[in-house]
Design a protein around this motif. Sequence first.
Motif, short mmCIF file in Angstrom:
data_model
loop_
_atom_site.label_atom_id
_atom_site.label_comp_id
_atom_site.label_asym_id
_atom_site.label_seq_id
_atom_site.Cartn_x
_atom_site.Cartn_y
_atom_site.Cartn_z
N PHE A 282 0.84 -1.19 0.00
CA PHE A 282 0.00 0.00 0.00
C PHE A 282 0.88 1.24 0.00
O PHE A 282 1.91 1.29 0.68
CB PHE A 282 -0.88 0.05 1.24
N ALA A 283 0.48 2.24 -0.75
CA ALA A 283 1.15 3.53 -0.73
C ALA A 283 0.17 4.59 -0.27
O ALA A 283 -1.01 4.57 -0.63
CB ALA A 283 1.68 3.89 -2.11
N GLY A 284 0.66 5.50 0.54
CA GLY A 284 -0.10 6.67 0.91
C GLY A 284 0.53 7.88 0.25
O GLY A 284 1.76 7.95 0.10
N LYS B 172 12.43 2.43 -4.70
CA LYS B 172 12.26 1.20 -5.49
C LYS B 172 10.97 0.49 -5.11
O LYS B 172 10.30 -0.09 -5.96
CB LYS B 172 13.47 0.28 -5.28
N GLN B 173 10.62 0.52 -3.82
CA GLN B 173 9.37 -0.12 -3.40
C GLN B 173 8.17 0.61 -3.98
O GLN B 173 7.14 0.00 -4.29
CB GLN B 173 9.27 -0.16 -1.88
N PHE B 174 8.27 1.94 -4.14
CA PHE B 174 7.17 2.70 -4.72
C PHE B 174 6.79 2.14 -6.10
O PHE B 174 5.64 2.24 -6.53
CB PHE B 174 7.53 4.17 -4.86
N GLU B 175 7.78 1.60 -6.81
CA GLU B 175 7.52 1.04 -8.13
C GLU B 175 6.63 -0.20 -8.05
O GLU B 175 6.05 -0.61 -9.05
CB GLU B 175 8.84 0.71 -8.82
N HIS B 176 6.55 -0.79 -6.87
CA HIS B 176 5.70 -1.96 -6.65
C HIS B 176 4.70 -1.65 -5.54
O HIS B 176 4.56 -2.40 -4.57
CB HIS B 176 6.55 -3.18 -6.28
N SER B 177 4.03 -0.53 -5.68
CA SER B 177 3.04 -0.14 -4.69
C SER B 177 1.76 0.30 -5.40
O SER B 177 1.78 0.63 -6.58
CB SER B 177 3.56 0.99 -3.80
#
Length: 438
Positions: free
Chosen positions: A320-322, A384-389
């Motif tokens: 999850f991204a906020g 990098k995690q944002f790319e998979h969020s």
Amino acid sequence: MKVKKWSVTLLAALLTLSISACSSTGGGNTSGKGDGNSQVVDSTDSSTNEANSEELLPEEGAKLIVWDGNDGVPFLNEIAKQFTEEYGVPVEVQEQGAPEQMQKMKTDGPAGLAADLLVLPHDNLSEAVAGGFVLPNDFFEEGTRAEFQETAVNAVTKDGILYGYPRNMETYALFYNKDLVQESDLASWDNIIAFSKHFNDTGNKKYGFMMQLNNFYFAYPFFSGYNAYIFGENNTNPADIGLNSAGAVEGMTYFQNMREILPMEAADATTDVKTALFQDGKLAINLDGVWNIGNFSSLPFEVGMVPLPEFPNGETPTTFAGVKSYYVSAYSKYPNAAKLFARYVTTHEALIKNYEMAGFIPARKGMENEKVIQENPMVSGAIKQFEHSVAMPSIFEMQQVWSPMANALELIWKGDDPKTTLDHAVKSIQEGIETLHR
């Protein structure tokens, strides 16, 4: 920071040279609500990175009030001075948390006492739009969509309409103690389990891995990694709930099996407990949010951060991204000036400054290439995690998900049948949604 300012002489020259073009555009108000004082002029300067051929100008006599929480105020105070020098528009920054902002908009907005710009997490967007509190990001829409992370843009879009000017993104990934863990130990979830079996010494409260076990926010990767979903149609259709699908059951079965390396009750794996263990060097791998980067940057050992690895099925999970963003108030008397300020504080240079002052990880594309960000490998790992969020669902019905799923996670962790437990959770969610719409 370079932001274009038109002098009276240049404006007059442009109007003289482009009179036919100006008459064809009509010089109309591009801002939606407002007092009709909007001005636009043709622009041939490509340095603005805007696809628009017009320049937005603040209304005559404009002045702005901006609300933000205490962590965002110092940056806003500094950049407000620059904006005033550039545009001649005074800006007053007032400390106001997001919940208070939403409440005050209901009362102060109609009374003409609310701020011109808000700073809100994206899960407040549905309520803000339903209440008529915010204007679309229309004039700078094309630039925003092109320059910001897709996840961030999607998060501040409602029913196909872009509203927000993204500031920063938040998600979670794996913090790890580099004195204890090799990055190869984090290459897959199976590797994490194997490492933890070797590292664990529960009698001395030493653990290889820990996460909040009864919080669906952090457990979501065990669903996404097995192609399960919350709501259908990209989390917009609450009539279609996928949290008890075959993939969800498979993911929860894997989650349940991890109790072998974390033999404690779900309620005991609190944020405070695992943060203390990590800081004391007794927890090697900590699944937690990027907001801890500052805290973990000053420990006596080096901390790394890497994206969540793939599951045994070969799938890489999404987190999850906020997204926190600036929004222009629908009650603003100076919407053009407010839009200019929202764009001004989300330029590349401004977001770097905000990162330096407050630690907010910018939602713009390409920020991982900035030297100041590369200096902290944890931030690079977070990007990098944002790319998979994926943006956490912001529809009203999402509020009915948290409690039933927290209960389900606790029961599954204890050993209850995943399928039966998820069926009960989905039934509870459906009943909550039905009550919401009565």
